[in-house]
Scaffold this motif. Structure first.
Motif, PDB file in Angstrom:
ATOM      1  N   ALA A 149       3.267   8.431   2.591  1.00  0.00           N
ATOM      2  CA  ALA A 149       3.040   8.706   3.732  1.00  0.00           C
ATOM      3  C   ALA A 149       3.184   9.593   5.132  1.00  0.00           C
ATOM      4  O   ALA A 149       3.529   9.897   5.867  1.00  0.00           O
ATOM      5  CB  ALA A 149       1.226   9.004   4.051  1.00  0.00           C
ATOM      6  N   GLN A 150       3.614   8.098   5.468  1.00  0.00           N
ATOM      7  CA  GLN A 150       4.344   7.931   6.874  1.00  0.00           C
ATOM      8  C   GLN A 150       5.590   7.976   6.360  1.00  0.00           C
ATOM      9  O   GLN A 150       6.367   9.095   7.620  1.00  0.00           O
ATOM     10  CB  GLN A 150       4.022   6.479   6.650  1.00  0.00           C
ATOM     11  CG  GLN A 150       5.121   6.096   8.759  1.00  0.00           C
ATOM     12  CD  GLN A 150       4.616   6.630  10.127  1.00  0.00           C
ATOM     13  OE1 GLN A 150       2.981   5.985   9.914  1.00  0.00           O
ATOM     14  NE2 GLN A 150       5.245   7.080  11.072  1.00  0.00           N
TER      15      GLN A 150
ATOM     16  N   ARG B 224      -5.092  14.256   4.966  1.00  0.00           N
ATOM     17  CA  ARG B 224      -4.642  13.751   6.561  1.00  0.00           C
ATOM     18  C   ARG B 224      -3.455  14.387   6.473  1.00  0.00           C
ATOM     19  O   ARG B 224      -3.446  14.404   7.737  1.00  0.00           O
ATOM     20  CB  ARG B 224      -4.709  12.294   6.197  1.00  0.00           C
ATOM     21  CG  ARG B 224      -5.968  11.224   5.816  1.00  0.00           C
ATOM     22  CD  ARG B 224      -5.508   9.930   5.747  1.00  0.00           C
ATOM     23  NE  ARG B 224      -6.594   8.904   4.780  1.00  0.00           N
ATOM     24  CZ  ARG B 224      -7.421   8.545   5.281  1.00  0.00           C
ATOM     25  NH1 ARG B 224      -7.435   7.876   6.636  1.00  0.00           N
ATOM     26  NH2 ARG B 224      -8.521   7.852   4.735  1.00  0.00           N
TER      27      ARG B 224
ATOM     28  N   LYS C 123       0.839  -1.157   0.239  1.00  0.00           N
ATOM     29  CA  LYS C 123      -0.113  -0.112  -0.155  1.00  0.00           C
ATOM     30  C   LYS C 123       0.875   0.861   0.185  1.00  0.00           C
ATOM     31  O   LYS C 123       1.160   1.667   0.923  1.00  0.00           O
ATOM     32  CB  LYS C 123      -0.734   0.414   0.964  1.00  0.00           C
ATOM     33  CG  LYS C 123      -1.905  -1.756   1.131  1.00  0.00           C
ATOM     34  CD  LYS C 123      -2.851  -1.243   2.357  1.00  0.00           C
ATOM     35  CE  LYS C 123      -3.658  -2.721   2.328  1.00  0.00           C
ATOM     36  NZ  LYS C 123      -5.222  -2.234   3.190  1.00  0.00           N
TER      37      LYS C 123
ATOM     38  N   ASN D  88       0.449  12.485  -3.349  1.00  0.00           N
ATOM     39  CA  ASN D  88       0.067  11.452  -3.011  1.00  0.00           C
ATOM     40  C   ASN D  88      -1.374  12.758  -2.414  1.00  0.00           C
ATOM     41  O   ASN D  88      -0.957  13.272  -1.189  1.00  0.00           O
ATOM     42  CB  ASN D  88       1.138  11.221  -1.343  1.00  0.00           C
ATOM     43  CG  ASN D  88       0.817   9.924  -0.320  1.00  0.00           C
ATOM     44  OD1 ASN D  88      -0.864   9.387  -1.380  1.00  0.00           O
ATOM     45  ND2 ASN D  88       1.146   9.174   0.180  1.00  0.00           N
TER      46      ASN D  88
ATOM     47  N   ASP E  17      -8.655  12.120  10.462  1.00  0.00           N
ATOM     48  CA  ASP E  17      -8.932  10.823   9.992  1.00  0.00           C
ATOM     49  C   ASP E  17     -10.526  10.737  10.688  1.00  0.00           C
ATOM     50  O   ASP E  17     -10.551   9.830  10.426  1.00  0.00           O
ATOM     51  CB  ASP E  17      -8.068  10.077  11.148  1.00  0.00           C
ATOM     52  CG  ASP E  17      -6.388   9.979  10.887  1.00  0.00           C
ATOM     53  OD1 ASP E  17      -6.668  10.464   9.231  1.00  0.00           O
ATOM     54  OD2 ASP E  17      -5.905   9.766  11.584  1.00  0.00           O
TER      55      ASP E  17
ATOM     56  N   TRP F  52      -3.688  11.129  -1.644  1.00  0.00           N
ATOM     57  CA  TRP F  52      -4.276  10.615   0.173  1.00  0.00           C
ATOM     58  C   TRP F  52      -3.826  10.951   1.642  1.00  0.00           C
ATOM     59  O   TRP F  52      -4.459  11.360   2.495  1.00  0.00           O
ATOM     60  CB  TRP F  52      -4.147   9.522   0.169  1.00  0.00           C
ATOM     61  CG  TRP F  52      -4.686   7.861   1.336  1.00  0.00           C
ATOM     62  CD1 TRP F  52      -5.972   7.267   1.036  1.00  0.00           C
ATOM     63  CD2 TRP F  52      -3.883   7.976   2.550  1.00  0.00           C
ATOM     64  NE1 TRP F  52      -5.893   6.816   2.902  1.00  0.00           N
ATOM     65  CE2 TRP F  52      -4.975   6.613   2.916  1.00  0.00           C
ATOM     66  CE3 TRP F  52      -2.629   8.024   2.942  1.00  0.00           C
ATOM     67  CZ2 TRP F  52      -4.987   6.126   3.774  1.00  0.00           C
ATOM     68  CZ3 TRP F  52      -2.422   7.420   4.027  1.00  0.00           C
ATOM     69  CH2 TRP F  52      -3.779   6.968   5.147  1.00  0.00           C
ATOM     70  N   ALA F  53      -2.517  10.847   1.069  1.00  0.00           N
ATOM     71  CA  ALA F  53      -1.661  12.186   2.573  1.00  0.00           C
ATOM     72  C   ALA F  53      -2.753  13.595   2.580  1.00  0.00           C
ATOM     73  O   ALA F  53      -2.062  13.231   3.395  1.00  0.00           O
ATOM     74  CB  ALA F  53      -0.139  11.982   2.473  1.00  0.00           C
TER      75      ALA F  53
ATOM     76  N   ASP G 238     -11.200  -0.922   5.482  1.00  0.00           N
ATOM     77  CA  ASP G 238      -9.706  -0.545   4.829  1.00  0.00           C
ATOM     78  C   ASP G 238     -10.093  -0.996   3.360  1.00  0.00           C
ATOM     79  O   ASP G 238     -10.919  -0.901   2.688  1.00  0.00           O
ATOM     80  CB  ASP G 238      -8.710  -2.435   4.982  1.00  0.00           C
ATOM     81  CG  ASP G 238      -7.449  -2.176   4.829  1.00  0.00           C
ATOM     82  OD1 ASP G 238      -6.792  -1.136   4.803  1.00  0.00           O
ATOM     83  OD2 ASP G 238      -6.832  -2.778   5.017  1.00  0.00           O
TER      84      ASP G 238
ATOM     85  N   HIS H 152       0.387   4.518  -0.876  1.00  0.00           N
ATOM     86  CA  HIS H 152      -0.286   5.692  -0.817  1.00  0.00           C
ATOM     87  C   HIS H 152       0.114   5.843   1.229  1.00  0.00           C
ATOM     88  O   HIS H 152       0.813   7.029   1.680  1.00  0.00           O
ATOM     89  CB  HIS H 152      -1.145   5.468  -0.996  1.00  0.00           C
ATOM     90  CG  HIS H 152      -2.292   4.464  -0.237  1.00  0.00           C
ATOM     91  ND1 HIS H 152      -1.930   3.229  -0.842  1.00  0.00           N
ATOM     92  CD2 HIS H 152      -3.086   4.870   0.394  1.00  0.00           C
ATOM     93  CE1 HIS H 152      -3.036   2.752  -0.126  1.00  0.00           C
ATOM     94  NE2 HIS H 152      -3.973   3.674   0.797  1.00  0.00           N
ATOM     95  N   LYS H 153       0.437   4.640   2.373  1.00  0.00           N
ATOM     96  CA  LYS H 153      -0.304   4.736   3.170  1.00  0.00           C
ATOM     97  C   LYS H 153       2.092   4.823   3.727  1.00  0.00           C
ATOM     98  O   LYS H 153       1.916   5.735   4.726  1.00  0.00           O
ATOM     99  CB  LYS H 153      -0.452   3.124   3.838  1.00  0.00           C
ATOM    100  CG  LYS H 153      -2.104   4.018   3.764  1.00  0.00           C
ATOM    101  CD  LYS H 153      -2.777   2.714   4.431  1.00  0.00           C
ATOM    102  CE  LYS H 153      -4.498   2.662   4.355  1.00  0.00           C
ATOM    103  NZ  LYS H 153      -4.969   1.423   4.889  1.00  0.00           N
ATOM    104  N   SER H 154       2.470   3.607   3.106  1.00  0.00           N
ATOM    105  CA  SER H 154       3.803   3.760   3.338  1.00  0.00           C
ATOM    106  C   SER H 154       4.510   4.974   2.773  1.00  0.00           C
ATOM    107  O   SER H 154       5.424   5.584   3.659  1.00  0.00           O
ATOM    108  CB  SER H 154       4.905   3.117   2.955  1.00  0.00           C
ATOM    109  OG  SER H 154       3.928   1.077   2.859  1.00  0.00           O
TER     110      SER H 154
END
Length: 519
Positions: A79-80, A421, A73, A415, A430, A417-418, A498, A75-77
């Motif tokens: 973002a972190q 959030r 994933k 990104n 969130d 998605w990031a 999810d 987009h989440k990696s």
């Protein structure tokens, strides 16, 4: 049974988990290392000094760079990673520099000062099959042909006059959706929201282009077409080792090009049959252009036209893949969030009752009078953007951005998605809070960089005008005509929220819920 050879191991590998990616990368590491050493001396002596540093980023591994950082994933990696290295950072993905943008302020800087430099496309290997990138309005870099396709979208498909002319048709398609769900409600049958929204979106597009339905709400064809489109989105969106090490194209180690070619041919067969039927009809009787396909064929028939069937097929592929998948997934996410937040659902239903009337049908003209429903759609697009990285961009020339040097031919991922959030932009990012948009002028049409789910600048999705109408009409009709509950024996705690990653972002588990006639 014999031991499988190296070629068969590579060709059959299709990673779906982080461990799968690591296994593939470690398996090919010696090959890459040898290849990189051969070019090390050449690269060192041909690099130009940069006037500014690259954006910061995590330290790359030898040869493979930061490929391990992507995971299943990305987009989440990524973002972190942004929480550590900031809203603009760089990665080394194999041989390629990739710059990741994760904030509205950096995206605004790109648009206002460097839009031309960032207007190219980074084309994945799977998007090159059957020459798609050469004819695709989504993947083609700016050129006369790309501008021609954009003008065609604006004049023949998404012009306001064309959208107004299709209003009755869209009302009919959504009316059929409501009737289908009403019949299901009599037996308390659970509805796959993503599936019925997809079929409705598909028929809206097919009537716009072909003046016909391509599927029925209770048919298998709509499900099969949805699976075909999603499979294509997965292939384009899944990290492919070939994109990071082009020397491996001849091997196609993950088999991605092979699968993409087969899927694209299936889609083209569908369109070819429709085009053949229409061409024969036009030969039998001369008629005025009645839909988009007629307009496209008329352009092809002009003596000086270099626009042919090849171009029509790729044009249809772009618009049908993007127009169905993104709309249906957004409808599904809206309904999932409203079930999780029943007080928001009741508030939206009360607004619809007041503006539309309890026993009246929602019309597109009501949209401007429904600020809370608009806010629900915006909030869903913030939390669940249909395309988490937009379409990757390619830097056309060396450029300095926010004090950092971005070299020519870098890949750029935005990104969104990031960005949706980002706690520096959004309070309680969130949480699903449509109220944050009430009294706000923020919109998703590409001018407000806090919310750019469909892109921005010259590369914004041309279908936004139609998508916004369909989203409001479908979502509004679903919650104005029905109450909804989970199937018996299922609780909200058990409801999977999810996502699953492809070129677009869908729910990991389809949303199947039971309609009840709204009193």
């Amino acid at each position: 049974m014999g031991t499988p050879n190296l070629a068969s191991i590579i060709m059959d590998f299709h990673p779906t988990t982080t461990d799968d990616y690591h296994s593939l990368l470690l398996f090919l590491l010696p090959v890459f290392l040898t290849w990189m050493l051969l070019f090390k001396h050449h690269t060192r002596h041909h690099q130009k000094p940069s006037p500014a540093p690259l954006p910061p980023g995590p330290a790359p591994w030898p040869v493979v760079g930061n490929l391990f950082s992507l995971g299943p994933k990305p987009h989440k990696s990524l973002a972190q990673i942004a929480t550590t290295h900031g809203p603009i950072f760089s990665l080394r993905l194999g041989r390629r520099t990739t710059v990741v943008i994760s904030s509205a302020s950096v995206a605004r800087e790109v648009m206002l000062h460097h839009d031309a430099a960032f207007s190219g496309r980074s084309v994945q290997d799977t998007a090159t099959v059957l020459g798609h990138y050469e004819a695709s309005v989504a993947f083609m870099s700016p050129c006369p042909r790309w501008r021609f396709l954009r003008r065609m979208c604006a004049s023949h498909v998404f012009a306001n006059s064309k959208l107004e002319a299709g209003r009755d048709m869209r009302r009919t398609k959504v009316g059929q959706l409501v009737s289908h769900i009403r019949n299901c409600s009599k037996s308390s049958k659970a509805i796959n929201i993503g599936q019925v929204a997809f079929t409705t979106s598909l028929n809206v597009l097919s009537n716009t282009f072909f003046s016909k339905d391509m599927a029925h709400l209770n048919s298998e064809y709509g499900r099969e077409f949805k699976e075909l489109v999603w499979a294509m989105m997965v292939e384009v969106g899944t990290p492919n080792i070939v994109d990071f090490f082009p020397v491996l194209k001849v091997v196609d180690p993950q088999g991605a090009r092979r699968r993409s070619t087969a899927l694209t041919r299936k889609m083209f067969k569908i369109f070819d049959d429709i085009i053949d039927t229409r061409v024969n009809m036009r030969k039998a009787s001369r008629s005025d252009d009645r839909d988009v396909l007629d307009c496209l064929l008329t352009i092809c028939e002009k003596d000086d036209s270099d626009f042919g069937r090849f171009d029509i097929l790729h044009f249809l592929l772009d618009l049908f893949a993007a127009g169905t998948d993104t709309t249906s997934s957004t409808v599904e996410w809206v309904m999932a969030e409203l079930l999780h937040n029943p007080e928001k659902l009741k508030k939206a239903q009360a607004e619809l009752d007041e503006v539309v009337g309890k026993h009246n049908s929602l019309e597109e003209a009501h949209s401007s009078q429904l600020p809370y429903l608009q806010a629900i759609v915006k909030e869903t697009l913030r939390i669940h953007p249909p395309v988490p990285f937009l379409v990757p961009r390619n830097v056309e020339t060396d450029v300095e951005l926010c004090g950092y040097f971005i070299p020519k031919n870098s890949q750029v991922l935005v990104n969104v998605w990031a960005m949706g959030r980002d706690d520096k932009t959004w309070k309680n990012p969130d949480l699903f809070e449509p109220e944050r948009f009430l009294g706000s002028t923020l919109d998703y049409k590409g001018h407000d960089f806090e919310l750019i789910p469909f892109g921005f600048g010259g590369r914004i999705c041309p279908g936004v005008p139609l998508a916004s109408r369909v989203l409001m009409l479908v979502v509004g009709s679903l919650i104005h005509s029905f109450d909804w509950r989970l199937p018996d024996g299922t609780s909200l705690r058990e409801m999977d929220m999810d996502d699953k990653f492809g070129f677009t972002l869908q729910k990991a588990q389809p949303l199947c819920i039971v309609p009840m006639i709204y009193k």
